[in-house]
Design a protein around this motif. Structure first.
Motif, PDB file in Angstrom:
ATOM      1  N   VAL A  33       4.158  17.293   0.079  1.00  0.00           N
ATOM      2  CA  VAL A  33       4.131  16.393   1.234  1.00  0.00           C
ATOM      3  C   VAL A  33       2.706  16.252   1.752  1.00  0.00           C
ATOM      4  CG1 VAL A  33       4.956  16.068   3.596  1.00  0.00           C
ATOM      5  CG2 VAL A  33       6.502  16.929   1.855  1.00  0.00           C
ATOM      6  N   VAL A  34       2.001  17.361   1.805  1.00  0.00           N
ATOM      7  CA  VAL A  34       0.609  17.332   2.279  1.00  0.00           C
ATOM      8  C   VAL A  34      -0.221  16.435   1.370  1.00  0.00           C
ATOM      9  CG1 VAL A  34      -1.459  18.733   2.568  1.00  0.00           C
ATOM     10  CG2 VAL A  34       0.729  19.582   3.399  1.00  0.00           C
ATOM     11  N   GLN A  35      -0.021  16.546   0.071  1.00  0.00           N
ATOM     12  CA  GLN A  35      -0.801  15.727  -0.870  1.00  0.00           C
ATOM     13  C   GLN A  35      -0.453  14.248  -0.724  1.00  0.00           C
ATOM     14  OE1 GLN A  35      -1.569  17.211  -4.660  1.00  0.00           O
ATOM     15  NE2 GLN A  35      -2.466  18.985  -3.657  1.00  0.00           N
ATOM     16  N   LEU A  36       0.831  13.955  -0.471  1.00  0.00           N
ATOM     17  CA  LEU A  36       1.233  12.555  -0.258  1.00  0.00           C
ATOM     18  C   LEU A  36       0.541  11.965   0.970  1.00  0.00           C
ATOM     19  CD1 LEU A  36       5.055  12.643  -1.028  1.00  0.00           C
ATOM     20  CD2 LEU A  36       3.295  11.420  -2.285  1.00  0.00           C
ATOM     21  N   PHE A  37       0.440  12.764   2.027  1.00  0.00           N
ATOM     22  CA  PHE A  37      -0.204  12.270   3.243  1.00  0.00           C
ATOM     23  C   PHE A  37      -1.722  12.200   3.122  1.00  0.00           C
ATOM     24  CE2 PHE A  37       3.825  13.244   5.456  1.00  0.00           C
ATOM     25  CZ  PHE A  37       3.993  12.012   6.065  1.00  0.00           C
ATOM     26  N   GLN A  38      -2.300  12.930   2.174  1.00  0.00           N
ATOM     27  CA  GLN A  38      -3.744  12.868   1.980  1.00  0.00           C
ATOM     28  C   GLN A  38      -4.167  11.572   1.297  1.00  0.00           C
ATOM     29  OE1 GLN A  38      -4.765  16.442  -0.113  1.00  0.00           O
ATOM     30  NE2 GLN A  38      -5.198  17.585   1.762  1.00  0.00           N
ATOM     31  N   GLU A  39      -3.275  10.981   0.496  1.00  0.00           N
ATOM     32  CA  GLU A  39      -3.597   9.719  -0.188  1.00  0.00           C
ATOM     33  C   GLU A  39      -3.671   8.594   0.838  1.00  0.00           C
ATOM     34  OE1 GLU A  39      -0.571   8.995  -3.040  1.00  0.00           O
ATOM     35  OE2 GLU A  39      -0.993  10.822  -4.175  1.00  0.00           O
ATOM     36  N   PRO A  40      -4.470   7.572   0.548  1.00  0.00           N
ATOM     37  CA  PRO A  40      -4.497   6.434   1.474  1.00  0.00           C
ATOM     38  C   PRO A  40      -3.154   5.697   1.431  1.00  0.00           C
ATOM     39  CG  PRO A  40      -5.797   5.966  -0.484  1.00  0.00           C
ATOM     40  CD  PRO A  40      -5.388   7.396  -0.567  1.00  0.00           C
ATOM     41  N   PRO A  41      -2.747   5.063   2.531  1.00  0.00           N
ATOM     42  CA  PRO A  41      -1.469   4.351   2.534  1.00  0.00           C
ATOM     43  C   PRO A  41      -1.472   3.187   1.553  1.00  0.00           C
ATOM     44  CG  PRO A  41      -2.612   4.100   4.636  1.00  0.00           C
ATOM     45  CD  PRO A  41      -3.413   5.027   3.812  1.00  0.00           C
ATOM     46  N   MET A  42      -0.294   2.742   1.144  1.00  0.00           N
ATOM     47  CA  MET A  42      -0.168   1.677   0.147  1.00  0.00           C
ATOM     48  C   MET A  42      -0.879   0.408   0.603  1.00  0.00           C
ATOM     49  SD  MET A  42       1.547   2.582  -2.550  1.00  0.00           S
ATOM     50  CE  MET A  42       2.384   1.216  -3.278  1.00  0.00           C
ATOM     51  N   ALA A  43      -0.783   0.076   1.877  1.00  0.00           N
ATOM     52  CA  ALA A  43      -1.367  -1.162   2.378  1.00  0.00           C
ATOM     53  C   ALA A  43      -2.895  -1.154   2.305  1.00  0.00           C
ATOM     54  CB  ALA A  43      -0.922  -1.412   3.811  1.00  0.00           C
ATOM     55  N   LYS A  44      -3.507   0.025   2.256  1.00  0.00           N
ATOM     56  CA  LYS A  44      -4.967   0.121   2.206  1.00  0.00           C
ATOM     57  C   LYS A  44      -5.516   0.143   0.788  1.00  0.00           C
ATOM     58  CE  LYS A  44      -5.756   0.863   6.672  1.00  0.00           C
ATOM     59  NZ  LYS A  44      -6.708   0.228   7.508  1.00  0.00           N
ATOM     60  N   ARG A  45      -4.646   0.224  -0.216  1.00  0.00           N
ATOM     61  CA  ARG A  45      -5.120   0.270  -1.602  1.00  0.00           C
ATOM     62  C   ARG A  45      -5.502  -1.126  -2.064  1.00  0.00           C
ATOM     63  NH1 ARG A  45      -0.609   4.089  -4.472  1.00  0.00           N
ATOM     64  NH2 ARG A  45      -0.874   5.885  -3.114  1.00  0.00           N
ATOM     65  N   LYS A  46      -6.646  -1.235  -2.713  1.00  0.00           N
ATOM     66  CA  LYS A  46      -7.153  -2.535  -3.156  1.00  0.00           C
ATOM     67  C   LYS A  46      -6.225  -3.202  -4.159  1.00  0.00           C
ATOM     68  CE  LYS A  46     -11.397  -4.756  -4.727  1.00  0.00           C
ATOM     69  NZ  LYS A  46     -11.191  -5.900  -3.905  1.00  0.00           N
ATOM     70  N   GLU A  47      -5.639  -2.430  -5.068  1.00  0.00           N
ATOM     71  CA  GLU A  47      -4.758  -3.040  -6.066  1.00  0.00           C
ATOM     72  C   GLU A  47      -3.488  -3.605  -5.427  1.00  0.00           C
ATOM     73  OE1 GLU A  47      -3.825   1.428  -6.210  1.00  0.00           O
ATOM     74  OE2 GLU A  47      -5.649   0.233  -6.255  1.00  0.00           O
ATOM     75  N   VAL A  48      -3.164  -3.172  -4.218  1.00  0.00           N
ATOM     76  CA  VAL A  48      -1.973  -3.697  -3.540  1.00  0.00           C
ATOM     77  C   VAL A  48      -2.321  -4.952  -2.748  1.00  0.00           C
ATOM     78  CG1 VAL A  48      -0.240  -3.217  -1.769  1.00  0.00           C
ATOM     79  CG2 VAL A  48      -0.832  -1.479  -3.442  1.00  0.00           C
ATOM     80  N   TYR A  49      -3.361  -4.877  -1.898  1.00  0.00           N
ATOM     81  CA  TYR A  49      -3.627  -6.037  -1.044  1.00  0.00           C
ATOM     82  C   TYR A  49      -4.384  -7.141  -1.770  1.00  0.00           C
ATOM     83  CZ  TYR A  49      -8.353  -4.227   0.033  1.00  0.00           C
ATOM     84  OH  TYR A  49      -9.645  -3.775  -0.038  1.00  0.00           O
ATOM     85  N   ASP A  50      -4.899  -6.892  -2.962  1.00  0.00           N
ATOM     86  CA  ASP A  50      -5.529  -7.957  -3.746  1.00  0.00           C
ATOM     87  C   ASP A  50      -4.626  -8.432  -4.885  1.00  0.00           C
ATOM     88  OD1 ASP A  50      -7.812  -8.410  -2.403  1.00  0.00           O
ATOM     89  OD2 ASP A  50      -9.133  -7.347  -3.765  1.00  0.00           O
ATOM     90  N   TRP A  51      -3.333  -8.173  -4.784  1.00  0.00           N
ATOM     91  CA  TRP A  51      -2.413  -8.509  -5.866  1.00  0.00           C
ATOM     92  C   TRP A  51      -2.302 -10.020  -6.051  1.00  0.00           C
ATOM     93  CZ3 TRP A  51      -0.111  -5.623  -9.493  1.00  0.00           C
ATOM     94  CH2 TRP A  51       0.927  -6.192 -10.213  1.00  0.00           C
ATOM     95  N   TYR A  52      -2.137 -10.745  -4.960  1.00  0.00           N
ATOM     96  CA  TYR A  52      -1.960 -12.193  -5.038  1.00  0.00           C
ATOM     97  C   TYR A  52      -3.287 -12.896  -4.802  1.00  0.00           C
ATOM     98  CZ  TYR A  52       2.986 -11.224  -4.901  1.00  0.00           C
ATOM     99  OH  TYR A  52       4.231 -10.763  -5.196  1.00  0.00           O
ATOM    100  N   PRO A  53      -3.464 -14.087  -5.361  1.00  0.00           N
ATOM    101  CA  PRO A  53      -4.714 -14.820  -5.129  1.00  0.00           C
ATOM    102  C   PRO A  53      -4.822 -15.273  -3.672  1.00  0.00           C
ATOM    103  CG  PRO A  53      -3.174 -16.164  -6.377  1.00  0.00           C
ATOM    104  CD  PRO A  53      -2.566 -14.800  -6.257  1.00  0.00           C
ATOM    105  N   GLN A  54      -6.009 -15.591  -3.273  1.00  0.00           N
ATOM    106  CA  GLN A  54      -6.275 -16.000  -1.899  1.00  0.00           C
ATOM    107  C   GLN A  54      -5.939 -17.487  -1.745  1.00  0.00           C
ATOM    108  OE1 GLN A  54      -9.231 -14.272   0.221  1.00  0.00           O
ATOM    109  NE2 GLN A  54      -8.711 -12.327  -0.678  1.00  0.00           N
ATOM    110  N   HIS A  55      -4.681 -17.768  -1.420  1.00  0.00           N
ATOM    111  CA  HIS A  55      -4.200 -19.140  -1.390  1.00  0.00           C
ATOM    112  C   HIS A  55      -4.901 -19.994  -0.342  1.00  0.00           C
ATOM    113  CE1 HIS A  55      -1.104 -18.538  -4.324  1.00  0.00           C
ATOM    114  NE2 HIS A  55      -0.673 -17.468  -3.680  1.00  0.00           N
ATOM    115  N   LYS A  56      -5.215 -19.415   0.798  1.00  0.00           N
ATOM    116  CA  LYS A  56      -5.865 -20.199   1.859  1.00  0.00           C
ATOM    117  C   LYS A  56      -7.226 -20.712   1.392  1.00  0.00           C
ATOM    118  CE  LYS A  56      -3.654 -17.916   5.734  1.00  0.00           C
ATOM    119  NZ  LYS A  56      -3.823 -17.078   6.909  1.00  0.00           N
ATOM    120  N   ILE A  57      -7.978 -19.866   0.711  1.00  0.00           N
ATOM    121  CA  ILE A  57      -9.308 -20.254   0.235  1.00  0.00           C
ATOM    122  C   ILE A  57      -9.187 -21.320  -0.843  1.00  0.00           C
ATOM    123  CG2 ILE A  57     -11.353 -19.426  -0.982  1.00  0.00           C
ATOM    124  CD1 ILE A  57     -10.931 -16.752   0.478  1.00  0.00           C
TER     125      ILE A  57
END
Length: 106
Positions: A33-57
Motif C-alpha cells: 500500500v505504501v508503494q502504491l501511494f508513493q507512485e504518482p496518481p494516474m491523472a498525473k502520468r504523461k502517458e495517461v493525460y497525453d493519450w488523446y490528441p489535442q483536439h482544440k488545437i
C-alpha cells in the motif's frame, strides 16, 4: 544486546519522516500500500493525460487554414450552407426583444 534508547527510536522516526520512508516497521502487505501511494496518481502520468490528441488545437488550426483557403472541410462547408439556407427561410434566431415572450407583453 539491549534495545535502542528512546532517543535513538525518536531520531530514527524523525529521519524516516524527513526522507519519506515508513516511520514504523510494517509487514509486506502494508508496504504494498505504501508503494502504491508513493507512485504518482494516474491523472498525473504523461502517458495517461497525453493519450488523446489535442483536439482544440487541431480544430483551431484547421479553422484558420480553412479561412485562408488552404484546407477544405466538407462537413463545415455543409453546416455553413445549412445555416445560410435556414437564414434565407427565416428560421434564424430572433433579434433581442422580438422573441415569443416579447410579443405576449401588454
Amino acid at each position: 544486546m539491549a534495545g535502542l534508547s528512546s532517543y535513538a527510536v525518536r531520531m530514527a522516526r524523525l529521519s524516516a519522516q524527513i526522507f519519506g520512508e515508513v516511520v514504523r516497521p510494517t509487514d509486506s502487505r502494508s508496504m504494498k500500500v505504501v508503494q502504491l501511494f508513493q507512485e504518482p496518481p494516474m491523472a498525473k502520468r504523461k502517458e495517461v493525460y497525453d493519450w488523446y490528441p489535442q483536439h482544440k488545437i487541431y480544430y483551431a488550426m484547421t479553422q484558420k487554414l480553412r479561412f485562408m483557403g488552404l484546407f477544405r472541410d466538407e462537413h463545415e462547408d455543409f453546416k455553413e450552407e445549412m445555416r445560410r439556407l435556414r437564414k434565407l427561410r427565416g428560421k434564424g434566431k430572433p433579434k433581442k426583444g422580438e422573441g415569443k415572450r416579447a410579443g405576449k407583453k401588454k
